[in-house]
Design a protein around this motif. Structure first.
Motif, PDB file in Angstrom:
ATOM      1  N   GLY A   1     -89.535  -8.414  59.882  1.00 30.81           N
ATOM      2  CA  GLY A   1     -89.300  -9.368  58.794  1.00 30.81           C
ATOM      3  C   GLY A   1     -88.025  -9.026  58.057  1.00 30.81           C
ATOM      4  N   PRO A   2     -87.751  -9.750  56.956  1.00 29.69           N
ATOM      5  CA  PRO A   2     -86.547  -9.479  56.169  1.00 29.69           C
ATOM      6  C   PRO A   2     -86.693  -8.179  55.368  1.00 29.69           C
ATOM      7  CG  PRO A   2     -87.861 -11.182  55.116  1.00 29.69           C
ATOM      8  CD  PRO A   2     -88.539 -10.872  56.412  1.00 29.69           C
ATOM      9  N   ALA A   3     -85.584  -7.477  55.169  1.00 33.20           N
ATOM     10  CA  ALA A   3     -85.590  -6.284  54.320  1.00 33.20           C
ATOM     11  C   ALA A   3     -84.772  -6.572  53.061  1.00 33.20           C
ATOM     12  CB  ALA A   3     -84.989  -5.095  55.078  1.00 33.20           C
ATOM     13  N   ILE A   4     -84.900  -5.739  52.062  1.00 35.77           N
ATOM     14  CA  ILE A   4     -84.096  -5.742  50.831  1.00 35.77           C
ATOM     15  C   ILE A   4     -84.422  -6.916  49.905  1.00 35.77           C
ATOM     16  CG2 ILE A   4     -81.790  -5.655  49.793  1.00 35.77           C
ATOM     17  CD1 ILE A   4     -81.909  -3.271  51.521  1.00 35.77           C
ATOM     18  N   SER A   5     -84.348  -8.163  50.412  1.00 36.13           N
ATOM     19  CA  SER A   5     -84.648  -9.309  49.553  1.00 36.13           C
ATOM     20  C   SER A   5     -85.601 -10.235  50.310  1.00 36.13           C
ATOM     21  CB  SER A   5     -83.359 -10.051  49.196  1.00 36.13           C
ATOM     22  OG  SER A   5     -82.776 -10.608  50.363  1.00 36.13           O
ATOM     23  N   SER A   6     -86.085 -11.272  49.647  1.00 36.19           N
ATOM     24  CA  SER A   6     -87.119 -12.112  50.259  1.00 36.19           C
ATOM     25  C   SER A   6     -86.638 -12.773  51.549  1.00 36.19           C
ATOM     26  CB  SER A   6     -87.611 -13.163  49.268  1.00 36.19           C
ATOM     27  OG  SER A   6     -86.526 -13.960  48.856  1.00 36.19           O
ATOM     28  N   ASP A   7     -85.331 -13.098  51.633  1.00 41.32           N
ATOM     29  CA  ASP A   7     -84.833 -13.700  52.887  1.00 41.32           C
ATOM     30  C   ASP A   7     -83.888 -12.755  53.632  1.00 41.32           C
ATOM     31  OD1 ASP A   7     -82.594 -13.796  51.318  1.00 41.32           O
ATOM     32  OD2 ASP A   7     -82.183 -15.926  51.638  1.00 41.32           O
ATOM     33  N   GLY A   8     -83.750 -11.520  53.140  1.00 43.48           N
ATOM     34  CA  GLY A   8     -82.920 -10.539  53.833  1.00 43.48           C
ATOM     35  C   GLY A   8     -81.440 -10.633  53.496  1.00 43.48           C
ATOM     36  N   THR A   9     -81.054 -11.565  52.605  1.00 43.97           N
ATOM     37  CA  THR A   9     -79.638 -11.686  52.247  1.00 43.97           C
ATOM     38  C   THR A   9     -79.267 -10.603  51.238  1.00 43.97           C
ATOM     39  OG1 THR A   9     -79.729 -14.065  52.609  1.00 43.97           O
ATOM     40  CG2 THR A   9     -77.892 -13.250  51.291  1.00 43.97           C
ATOM     41  N   ILE A  10     -78.127  -9.960  51.469  1.00 42.14           N
ATOM     42  CA  ILE A  10     -77.649  -8.912  50.555  1.00 42.14           C
ATOM     43  C   ILE A  10     -76.130  -8.969  50.532  1.00 42.14           C
ATOM     44  CG2 ILE A  10     -78.082  -7.255  52.464  1.00 42.14           C
ATOM     45  CD1 ILE A  10     -78.078  -5.006  50.372  1.00 42.14           C
ATOM     46  N   VAL A  11     -75.537  -9.035  49.333  1.00 38.87           N
ATOM     47  CA  VAL A  11     -74.075  -9.151  49.248  1.00 38.87           C
ATOM     48  C   VAL A  11     -73.417  -7.812  49.609  1.00 38.87           C
ATOM     49  CG1 VAL A  11     -73.984 -11.086  47.643  1.00 38.87           C
ATOM     50  CG2 VAL A  11     -74.096  -8.734  46.743  1.00 38.87           C
ATOM     51  N   TYR A  12     -72.145  -7.913  50.004  1.00 37.17           N
ATOM     52  CA  TYR A  12     -71.420  -6.741  50.498  1.00 37.17           C
ATOM     53  C   TYR A  12     -71.428  -5.582  49.502  1.00 37.17           C
ATOM     54  CZ  TYR A  12     -67.601  -3.863  52.313  1.00 37.17           C
ATOM     55  OH  TYR A  12     -66.857  -2.818  52.791  1.00 37.17           O
ATOM     56  N   ASN A  13     -71.219  -5.865  48.214  1.00 36.44           N
ATOM     57  CA  ASN A  13     -71.159  -4.735  47.271  1.00 36.44           C
ATOM     58  C   ASN A  13     -72.515  -4.022  47.182  1.00 36.44           C
ATOM     59  OD1 ASN A  13     -72.538  -6.178  44.970  1.00 36.44           O
ATOM     60  ND2 ASN A  13     -70.659  -7.402  45.024  1.00 36.44           N
ATOM     61  N   ASN A  14     -73.612  -4.758  47.378  1.00 38.26           N
ATOM     62  CA  ASN A  14     -74.923  -4.095  47.391  1.00 38.26           C
ATOM     63  C   ASN A  14     -75.175  -3.373  48.711  1.00 38.26           C
ATOM     64  OD1 ASN A  14     -75.698  -4.641  44.774  1.00 38.26           O
ATOM     65  ND2 ASN A  14     -76.526  -6.657  45.302  1.00 38.26           N
ATOM     66  N   ILE A  15     -74.573  -3.847  49.798  1.00 31.44           N
ATOM     67  CA  ILE A  15     -74.663  -3.118  51.078  1.00 31.44           C
ATOM     68  C   ILE A  15     -73.970  -1.764  50.917  1.00 31.44           C
ATOM     69  CG2 ILE A  15     -73.961  -3.093  53.514  1.00 31.44           C
ATOM     70  CD1 ILE A  15     -74.146  -6.184  53.459  1.00 31.44           C
ATOM     71  N   LYS A  16     -72.788  -1.779  50.267  1.00 34.30           N
ATOM     72  CA  LYS A  16     -72.060  -0.513  50.055  1.00 34.30           C
ATOM     73  C   LYS A  16     -72.903   0.456  49.210  1.00 34.30           C
ATOM     74  CE  LYS A  16     -68.341   0.310  51.151  1.00 34.30           C
ATOM     75  NZ  LYS A  16     -67.865   0.964  52.399  1.00 34.30           N
ATOM     76  N   LYS A  17     -73.546  -0.089  48.182  1.00 33.98           N
ATOM     77  CA  LYS A  17     -74.418   0.762  47.339  1.00 33.98           C
ATOM     78  C   LYS A  17     -75.591   1.291  48.166  1.00 33.98           C
ATOM     79  CE  LYS A  17     -73.736  -1.411  42.823  1.00 33.98           C
ATOM     80  NZ  LYS A  17     -73.651  -2.881  43.026  1.00 33.98           N
ATOM     81  N   TYR A  18     -76.173   0.403  48.988  1.00 35.53           N
ATOM     82  CA  TYR A  18     -77.308   0.809  49.814  1.00 35.53           C
ATOM     83  C   TYR A  18     -76.896   1.950  50.749  1.00 35.53           C
ATOM     84  CZ  TYR A  18     -81.079   0.909  53.128  1.00 35.53           C
ATOM     85  OH  TYR A  18     -82.100   1.362  53.909  1.00 35.53           O
ATOM     86  N   ILE A  19     -75.736   1.808  51.350  1.00 37.48           N
ATOM     87  CA  ILE A  19     -75.252   2.826  52.296  1.00 37.48           C
ATOM     88  C   ILE A  19     -75.097   4.168  51.592  1.00 37.48           C
ATOM     89  CG2 ILE A  19     -73.269   3.541  53.710  1.00 37.48           C
ATOM     90  CD1 ILE A  19     -72.894   0.494  54.345  1.00 37.48           C
ATOM     91  N   SER A  20     -74.471   4.156  50.402  1.00 37.83           N
ATOM     92  CA  SER A  20     -74.239   5.454  49.753  1.00 37.83           C
ATOM     93  C   SER A  20     -75.535   6.022  49.179  1.00 37.83           C
ATOM     94  CB  SER A  20     -73.118   5.354  48.727  1.00 37.83           C
ATOM     95  OG  SER A  20     -73.564   4.724  47.575  1.00 37.83           O
ATOM     96  N   GLN A  21     -76.402   5.186  48.632  1.00 39.45           N
ATOM     97  CA  GLN A  21     -77.647   5.708  48.042  1.00 39.45           C
ATOM     98  C   GLN A  21     -78.624   6.229  49.096  1.00 39.45           C
ATOM     99  OE1 GLN A  21     -78.948   2.430  45.611  1.00 39.45           O
ATOM    100  NE2 GLN A  21     -77.426   2.846  44.026  1.00 39.45           N
TER     101      GLN A  21
END
Ligand SMILES: *[C@@H]1O[C@H](CO)[C@@H](O)[C@H](O)[C@H]1NC(C)=O
Ligand SMILES: *[C@@H]1O[C@H](CO)[C@@H](O)[C@H](O)[C@H]1NC(C)=O
Ligand SMILES: *[C@@H]1O[C@H](CO)[C@@H](O)[C@H](O)[C@H]1NC(C)=O
Length: 377
Positions: free
Chosen positions: A281-301
Motif C-alpha cells: 500500500g501507500p507509505a508516508i501519506s494516505s496516497d503515498g505522495t510526498i514532496v521532494y523537501n520531505n523526501i530529503k528530510k526522510y532520507i536524513s532522519q
C-alpha cells in the motif's frame, strides 16, 4: 544554502560531461513551475529568478454557466500573483491554469461539446486573465478520454486562439499565451488520440505530464514515477515525447514535466527493494505522495539508502519497508540535457513548493545555462 551550492557545482560537473557529447541542441525558453494555494509557500516566496513562466493553479469551470471563475477564497492571492512573483523577477510571465486533476471532467466535456458553451468558456477566461494581470491561460482538462471529446478539445483550442488573437488586436496588448497540460503521450490510455494538428496550430506549447507512471494507488508493483527511458513496462517520458513528435507536435512546442514530489510505497519484503517489487500500500501519506523537501528530510532522519538508476534516469530511496521513487538533482540535470538534445521548448515542475531550498530548480536552470552556453559556441 551552502549545501545547495555544493550540489550545483557537483551537477555542473556531471552536466558538463554529458553536454560534451551533444552534437546538436536548442536553447529552451520555458523554465516553468506550477504553484497553488496552501502548497507550503506563498507566491511572494517563490524564487521566481529560476523561472521564465509560473502557472497559478487552479481557476475553475462553473458547470452551470460554462464560465471560468476564481473561487472567492483564492480571489485575492490570484489577483496579486503576477505582481508578487515579479518582485524578484520582473520579466517572469504568469499563466492562470484552469481545471486540474481534481476538477470535474464531465463539465469540461459538456462545455467543449457545444459552440455556445465554448464561447462562454473562452470569453470568460480571457476576461479573467486580463482583469487579474496574467500573461496567459493554461487548460488542464484531465482528461478528454473519447474520440468525440478529443474532437471537441480541438475545436475549443482553435476558437480560443482565434478569440485571443482578436482580443489582442482590439486591445492593442500582446496576445495571451495559451498552453495546455496534457497526458504524457498523445495516445490517451483509453485509446483516444489528442487532436495534435489543432493543438500545434492553436497553443504556444503543451505541458506533457511525464510522471505518475507508477504509484501505489494504481500500479501492481513499485516502479519509477517518472522514468525518462522505459524501465520495461513500455511507459517513459522519452516514449511520450517521441510519440508527440511523430503525431505532428513540433518539438519546439513540447515542454517536459518534472515531478518535485515522489510516490512512497510499503514494500511487502524489506529485502526486495529493486524496481517492480511487490508492495502492500501507500507509505508516508494516505496516497503515498510526498514532496521532494520531505523526501530529503526522510532520507536524513532515517539514514535511507539512495539509488540513482542511470538506465531509466530516476532515483529511489528505501529504509525498512518504506520505498520512495522520485526525481533527484541528477535526474533533473539529465532530463534538461535530454530536452536540449531533442530541441524541446523546455521543462516545467509540478510543483514549486516541493523543491528543497530551490535545489532542483537551480539544477534545471544551471544545466540549461551550460547547455545554452555550449550551443552558442
Ligand atoms: C534564488 O535563486 C538564485 C539563483 O540560483 C540564488 O542566487 C538565490 O540565492 C535564490 N534565492 C533564495 C531566496 O533562495
Ligand atoms: C460535474 O459536472 C456535471 C455537468 O457537466 C454535473 O452534472 C455534475 O453534477 C458535476 N459533478 C460534480 C461532482 O460536481
Ligand atoms: C536500473 O533499472 C533497470 C530497469 O528496471 C534495471 O534493469 C537495472 O538493473 C537497474 N540498474 C541498476 C544499476 O540498478
Amino acid at each position: 544554502m551552502a549545501s545547495s551550492n555544493n550540489h550545483i557545482l557537483l551537477f555542473l560537473f556531471f552536466s558538463f560531461l554529458s553536454l560534451l557529447q551533444i552534437n546538436s541542441c536548442m536553447a529552451q525558453n520555458v523554465k516553468g513551475g506550477y504553484w497553488f494555494p496552501n502548497s507550503g509557500i506563498t507566491a511572494s516566496n517563490i524564487n521566481s529568478t529560476l523561472f521564465t513562466h509560473l502557472f497559478c493553479a487552479f481557476a475553475d469551470l462553473d458547470a452551470s454557466t460554462n464560465q471560468v471563475v476564481i473561487s472567492s477564497t483564492n480571489a485575492q492571492t490570484f489577483a496579486a500573483f503576477t505582481s508578487d512573483v515579479q518582485q524578484k523577477n520582473p520579466s517572469v510571465e504568469t499563466l492562470l491554469s484552469i481545471g486540474g486533476g481534481s476538477s470535474n471532467a464531465t463539465a469540461f466535456a459538456a462545455m467543449a461539446s457545444q459552440s455556445s458553451s465554448r464561447k462562454s468558456f473562452i470569453d470568460s477566461s480571457i476576461a479573467l486573465a486580463r482583469s487579474n494581470g496574467f500573461h496567459g491561460l493554461d487548460l488542464d482538462w484531465e482528461y478528454p478520454d473519447t474520440d468525440e471529446k478529443m474532437t471537441s478539445l480541438g475545436l475549443l483550442l482553435q476558437e480560443w486562439r482565434t478569440m485571443a488573437a482578436a482580443e489582442a488586436a482590439s486591445s492593442g496588448k500582446d496576445a495571451l499565451l495559451l498552453s495546455a497540460a496534457v497526458y504524457y503521450s498523445p495516445h490517451y490510455w483509453s485509446h483516444a488520440d489528442y487532436p495534435v494538428t489543432a493543438m500545434a496550430a492553436s497553443l504556444d506549447w503543451i505541458n506533457a505530464m511525464s510522471y505518475d507512471f507508477f504509484g501505489p494507488g494504481w500500479s501492481s508493483t513499485t516502479g519509477p514515477l517518472a522514468a525518462l527511458y522505459d524501465p520495461g513496462n513500455g511507459i517513459s517520458g522519452d516514449i511520450g515525447v517521441r510519440a508527440w513528435i511523430q503525431a505532428g507536435m513540433p518539438a519546439e512546442q513540447i515542454v517536459l514535466g518534472f515531478p518535485f514530489y515522489g510516490h512512497a510505497f510499503v514494500l511487502s519484503n524489506a529485502n526486495d527493494h529493486s524496481y517492480f517489487a511487490p508492495f502492500t500500500g501507500p507509505a508516508i501519506s494516505s496516497d503515498g505522495t510526498i514532496v521532494y523537501n520531505n523526501i530529503k528530510k526522510y532520507i536524513s532522519q532515517n539514514s535511507a539508502t539512495t539509488v540513482y538508476n542511470s538506465t531509466v534516469v530516476s532515483a529511489y530511496c528505501y529504509s525498512g519497508t518504506t520505498w520512495i521513487s522520485y526525481d533527484d538533482t541528477q535526474t533533473i540535470s539529465t532530463k534538461v540535457v535530454y530536452a536540449g538534445e531533442k530541441g524541446l521548448k523546455g521543462y516545467f515542475a509540478w510543483h514549486v513548493a516541493g523543491d528543497d531550498d530551490w535545489v532542483l530548480s537551480q539544477t534545471g536552470e544551471f544545466t540549461r545555462f551550460v547547455l545554452y552556453t555550449i550551443c552558442k559556441v
